[in-house]
Design an enzyme around this catalytic site. Sequence first.
Site, PDB file in Angstrom:
ATOM      1  N   HIS A   1     -14.668   0.672  -0.949  1.00 51.36           N
ATOM      2  CA  HIS A   1     -13.550  -0.197  -0.572  1.00 51.36           C
ATOM      3  C   HIS A   1     -12.461   0.525   0.215  1.00 51.36           C
ATOM      4  O   HIS A   1     -11.340   0.036   0.295  1.00 51.36           O
ATOM      5  CB  HIS A   1     -12.958  -0.855  -1.833  1.00 51.36           C
ATOM      6  CG  HIS A   1     -13.932  -1.757  -2.520  1.00 51.36           C
ATOM      7  ND1 HIS A   1     -13.801  -2.144  -3.830  1.00 51.36           N
ATOM      8  CD2 HIS A   1     -15.091  -2.335  -2.091  1.00 51.36           C
ATOM      9  CE1 HIS A   1     -14.808  -2.934  -4.162  1.00 51.36           C
ATOM     10  NE2 HIS A   1     -15.618  -3.042  -3.127  1.00 51.36           N
TER      11      HIS A   1
ATOM     12  N   TYR B   1       0.826  -1.212   0.000  1.00 51.32           N
ATOM     13  CA  TYR B   1       0.000   0.000   0.000  1.00 51.32           C
ATOM     14  C   TYR B   1       0.863   1.266   0.000  1.00 51.32           C
ATOM     15  O   TYR B   1       0.486   2.296  -0.569  1.00 51.32           O
ATOM     16  CB  TYR B   1      -0.988  -0.035   1.172  1.00 51.32           C
ATOM     17  CG  TYR B   1      -2.084  -1.053   0.926  1.00 51.32           C
ATOM     18  CD1 TYR B   1      -2.004  -2.341   1.428  1.00 51.32           C
ATOM     19  CD2 TYR B   1      -3.184  -0.733   0.113  1.00 51.32           C
ATOM     20  CE1 TYR B   1      -2.977  -3.289   1.146  1.00 51.32           C
ATOM     21  CE2 TYR B   1      -4.168  -1.668  -0.170  1.00 51.32           C
ATOM     22  CZ  TYR B   1      -4.057  -2.955   0.335  1.00 51.32           C
ATOM     23  OH  TYR B   1      -5.010  -3.889   0.040  1.00 51.32           O
TER      24      TYR B   1
ATOM     25  N   GLN C   1     -15.395   2.330  -6.238  1.00 53.66           N
ATOM     26  CA  GLN C   1     -14.689   1.151  -5.709  1.00 53.66           C
ATOM     27  C   GLN C   1     -13.209   1.499  -5.499  1.00 53.66           C
ATOM     28  O   GLN C   1     -12.479   0.714  -4.891  1.00 53.66           O
ATOM     29  CB  GLN C   1     -14.798  -0.028  -6.676  1.00 53.66           C
ATOM     30  CG  GLN C   1     -16.226  -0.465  -6.947  1.00 53.66           C
ATOM     31  CD  GLN C   1     -16.284  -1.507  -8.041  1.00 53.66           C
ATOM     32  OE1 GLN C   1     -16.134  -2.714  -7.793  1.00 53.66           O
ATOM     33  NE2 GLN C   1     -16.491  -1.057  -9.274  1.00 53.66           N
ATOM     34  N   ASN C   2     -12.814   2.645  -6.013  1.00 54.80           N
ATOM     35  CA  ASN C   2     -11.394   3.020  -5.976  1.00 54.80           C
ATOM     36  C   ASN C   2     -11.012   3.547  -4.599  1.00 54.80           C
ATOM     37  O   ASN C   2     -11.813   4.195  -3.925  1.00 54.80           O
ATOM     38  CB  ASN C   2     -11.089   4.074  -7.040  1.00 54.80           C
ATOM     39  CG  ASN C   2     -11.373   3.568  -8.445  1.00 54.80           C
ATOM     40  OD1 ASN C   2     -11.407   2.347  -8.667  1.00 54.80           O
ATOM     41  ND2 ASN C   2     -11.624   4.467  -9.370  1.00 54.80           N
TER      42      ASN C   2
ATOM     43  N   GLY D   1     -15.487   2.185 -16.020  1.00 54.54           N
ATOM     44  CA  GLY D   1     -14.180   1.570 -15.766  1.00 54.54           C
ATOM     45  C   GLY D   1     -14.169   0.531 -14.683  1.00 54.54           C
ATOM     46  O   GLY D   1     -13.278   0.504 -13.835  1.00 54.54           O
ATOM     47  N   THR D   2     -15.181  -0.370 -14.724  1.00 55.49           N
ATOM     48  CA  THR D   2     -15.153  -1.472 -13.767  1.00 55.49           C
ATOM     49  C   THR D   2     -15.546  -2.761 -14.473  1.00 55.49           C
ATOM     50  O   THR D   2     -16.442  -2.788 -15.310  1.00 55.49           O
ATOM     51  CB  THR D   2     -16.087  -1.235 -12.557  1.00 55.49           C
ATOM     52  OG1 THR D   2     -16.110  -2.415 -11.734  1.00 55.49           O
ATOM     53  CG2 THR D   2     -17.502  -0.879 -12.972  1.00 55.49           C
ATOM     54  N   SER D   3     -14.875  -3.846 -14.080  1.00 60.43           N
ATOM     55  CA  SER D   3     -15.166  -5.153 -14.685  1.00 60.43           C
ATOM     56  C   SER D   3     -16.441  -5.753 -14.098  1.00 60.43           C
ATOM     57  O   SER D   3     -16.909  -6.797 -14.541  1.00 60.43           O
ATOM     58  CB  SER D   3     -13.988  -6.092 -14.426  1.00 60.43           C
ATOM     59  OG  SER D   3     -13.814  -6.262 -13.015  1.00 60.43           O
TER      60      SER D   3
ATOM     61  N   ASP E   1      -8.284   5.430  -4.451  1.00 59.60           N
ATOM     62  CA  ASP E   1      -7.534   6.669  -4.712  1.00 59.60           C
ATOM     63  C   ASP E   1      -8.425   7.873  -4.411  1.00 59.60           C
ATOM     64  O   ASP E   1      -9.632   7.733  -4.226  1.00 59.60           O
ATOM     65  CB  ASP E   1      -7.010   6.693  -6.165  1.00 59.60           C
ATOM     66  CG  ASP E   1      -8.100   6.759  -7.229  1.00 59.60           C
ATOM     67  OD1 ASP E   1      -8.110   5.914  -8.129  1.00 59.60           O
ATOM     68  OD2 ASP E   1      -8.951   7.680  -7.159  1.00 59.60           O
TER      69      ASP E   1
ATOM     70  N   ARG F   1       1.644   1.898  -3.612  1.00 63.32           N
ATOM     71  CA  ARG F   1       0.473   2.474  -4.317  1.00 63.32           C
ATOM     72  C   ARG F   1       0.242   3.921  -3.894  1.00 63.32           C
ATOM     73  O   ARG F   1      -0.134   4.780  -4.701  1.00 63.32           O
ATOM     74  CB  ARG F   1      -0.754   1.611  -4.050  1.00 63.32           C
ATOM     75  CG  ARG F   1      -0.689   0.240  -4.707  1.00 63.32           C
ATOM     76  CD  ARG F   1      -1.872  -0.624  -4.343  1.00 63.32           C
ATOM     77  NE  ARG F   1      -3.122  -0.058  -4.842  1.00 63.32           N
ATOM     78  CZ  ARG F   1      -4.336  -0.556  -4.535  1.00 63.32           C
ATOM     79  NH1 ARG F   1      -4.413  -1.597  -3.716  1.00 63.32           N
ATOM     80  NH2 ARG F   1      -5.426  -0.009  -5.012  1.00 63.32           N
TER      81      ARG F   1
HETATM   82  N1  APR Z   1     -11.204   3.680 -19.405  1.00 61.99           N
HETATM   83  C1  APR Z   1     -12.281   3.014 -18.921  1.00 61.99           C
HETATM   84  N2  APR Z   1     -12.241   1.725 -18.515  1.00 61.99           N
HETATM   85  C2  APR Z   1     -11.056   1.100 -18.623  1.00 61.99           C
HETATM   86  C3  APR Z   1      -9.889   1.726 -19.130  1.00 61.99           C
HETATM   87  C4  APR Z   1     -10.006   3.073 -19.522  1.00 61.99           C
HETATM   88  N3  APR Z   1      -8.949   3.746 -20.016  1.00 61.99           N
HETATM   89  N4  APR Z   1      -8.875   0.820 -19.101  1.00 61.99           N
HETATM   90  C5  APR Z   1      -9.396  -0.324 -18.607  1.00 61.99           C
HETATM   91  N5  APR Z   1     -10.693  -0.165 -18.329  1.00 61.99           N
HETATM   92  C6  APR Z   1     -11.650  -1.130 -17.772  1.00 61.99           C
HETATM   93  C7  APR Z   1     -11.296  -2.583 -18.027  1.00 61.99           C
HETATM   94  O1  APR Z   1     -11.783  -3.011 -19.278  1.00 61.99           O
HETATM   95  C8  APR Z   1     -12.033  -3.266 -16.864  1.00 61.99           C
HETATM   96  O2  APR Z   1     -13.362  -3.595 -17.225  1.00 61.99           O
HETATM   97  O3  APR Z   1     -11.649  -0.978 -16.383  1.00 61.99           O
HETATM   98  C9  APR Z   1     -12.055  -2.196 -15.760  1.00 61.99           C
HETATM   99  C10 APR Z   1     -11.122  -2.506 -14.624  1.00 61.99           C
HETATM  100  O4  APR Z   1     -11.585  -3.671 -13.994  1.00 61.99           O
HETATM  101  P1  APR Z   1     -10.805  -4.190 -12.703  1.00 61.99           P
HETATM  102  O5  APR Z   1      -9.331  -4.158 -12.967  1.00 61.99           O
HETATM  103  O6  APR Z   1     -11.465  -5.469 -12.297  1.00 61.99           O
HETATM  104  O7  APR Z   1     -11.066  -3.073 -11.598  1.00 61.99           O
HETATM  105  P2  APR Z   1     -12.375  -2.881 -10.734  1.00 61.99           P
HETATM  106  O8  APR Z   1     -13.589  -3.300 -11.495  1.00 61.99           O
HETATM  107  O9  APR Z   1     -12.330  -1.502 -10.211  1.00 61.99           O
HETATM  108  O10 APR Z   1     -12.125  -3.917  -9.518  1.00 61.99           O
HETATM  109  C11 APR Z   1     -13.110  -3.950  -8.504  1.00 61.99           C
HETATM  110  O11 APR Z   1     -11.702  -5.464  -7.247  1.00 61.99           O
HETATM  111  O12 APR Z   1      -9.570  -5.981  -6.581  1.00 61.99           O
HETATM  112  C12 APR Z   1     -10.767  -5.435  -6.167  1.00 61.99           C
HETATM  113  O13 APR Z   1     -11.058  -3.849  -4.467  1.00 61.99           O
HETATM  114  C13 APR Z   1     -10.562  -4.007  -5.766  1.00 61.99           C
HETATM  115  O14 APR Z   1     -12.040  -2.121  -6.100  1.00 61.99           O
HETATM  116  C14 APR Z   1     -11.418  -3.225  -6.752  1.00 61.99           C
HETATM  117  C15 APR Z   1     -12.439  -4.250  -7.186  1.00 61.99           C
END
Ligand code: APR
Length: 229
Positions: A104, A53, A86-87, A170-172, A89, A56
């Site tokens: 988170h 951490y 979820q970030n 920007g989240t999976s 930052d 980061r």
């Molecule tokens: N703009 C928008 N989206 C983007 C970009 C971009 N430039 N680059 C990548 N992405 C997308 C990816 O396609 C993906 O779908 O952002 C998403 C990131 O997904 P993850 O890496 O899984 O991050 P996140 O969804 O925030 O993870 C959720 O998981 O590990 C835990 O606590 C952690 O808060 C986090 C949680």
Amino acid sequence: MKKVVVLSGAGISKESGLKTFRDDDGMWRKYRFEELATPGAWMRNRDLVLEFYNMRRQQLLVVEPNDAHQALVDLEKKYDVRIITQNVDDLHERAGSTNILHLHGELRKARSTVDPSLVYDIEGWELKAGDCCEKGSQLRPHVVWFGESVDNIGPAAEISRQADLFLIIGTSLAVYPAAGLVHYVPEKSPKYLIDPTASFTGTVPNLNIIRENAAKGVPELVRQLLDED
Ligand code: APR
């Protein structure tokens, strides 16, 4: 004012220079989260967790919010914008958004290990072994680890229920309970998913997928929303 609710993930911060988790160059591709982001990891190897951490936090101190964060601030001119992130930052804060709920935790804060209500700002980037709370216990990152409860999910669900518009940026959508928030949004409320490689296969009514990077897609969408009468 219409309520716009935003659910943001690591992708919104990628264009500021912070890594995501599950992209090909994401953090969980390089590190095992079981060794860094769980209560067991903290018990087994506290110094490694502190170091992860701290690394980061060092990165966070040298990056800036990007056009996507800024566009969400602009949106406040015409809408009641609530950000659920979820970030960990602080880029939404530094851009100037005024209503932010962290699901988170927050990278720049530390928490007592005997009294979780004791939360402190971390000056600079380093949280060290021996940094203690006022009750004398070691401070830990104020971050929700895998296996820990997401205490803010109740308020986040309530905010989502009131959304006239719901932006997912920007989240999976790989991690619950955060990923389930979209199901609290009224069916009739338009939802926008902004993600260059969006592969969401859920059945969400009224969902518009914008396959763009956040720094391009979010300002474009915000311009449309601000132009609407
Ligand atoms: N703009 C928008 N989206 C983007 C970009 C971009 N430039 N680059 C990548 N992405 C997308 C990816 O396609 C993906 O779908 O952002 C998403 C990131 O997904 P993850 O890496 O899984 O991050 P996140 O969804 O925030 O993870 C959720 O998981 O590990 C835990 O606590 C952690 O808060 C986090 C949680």
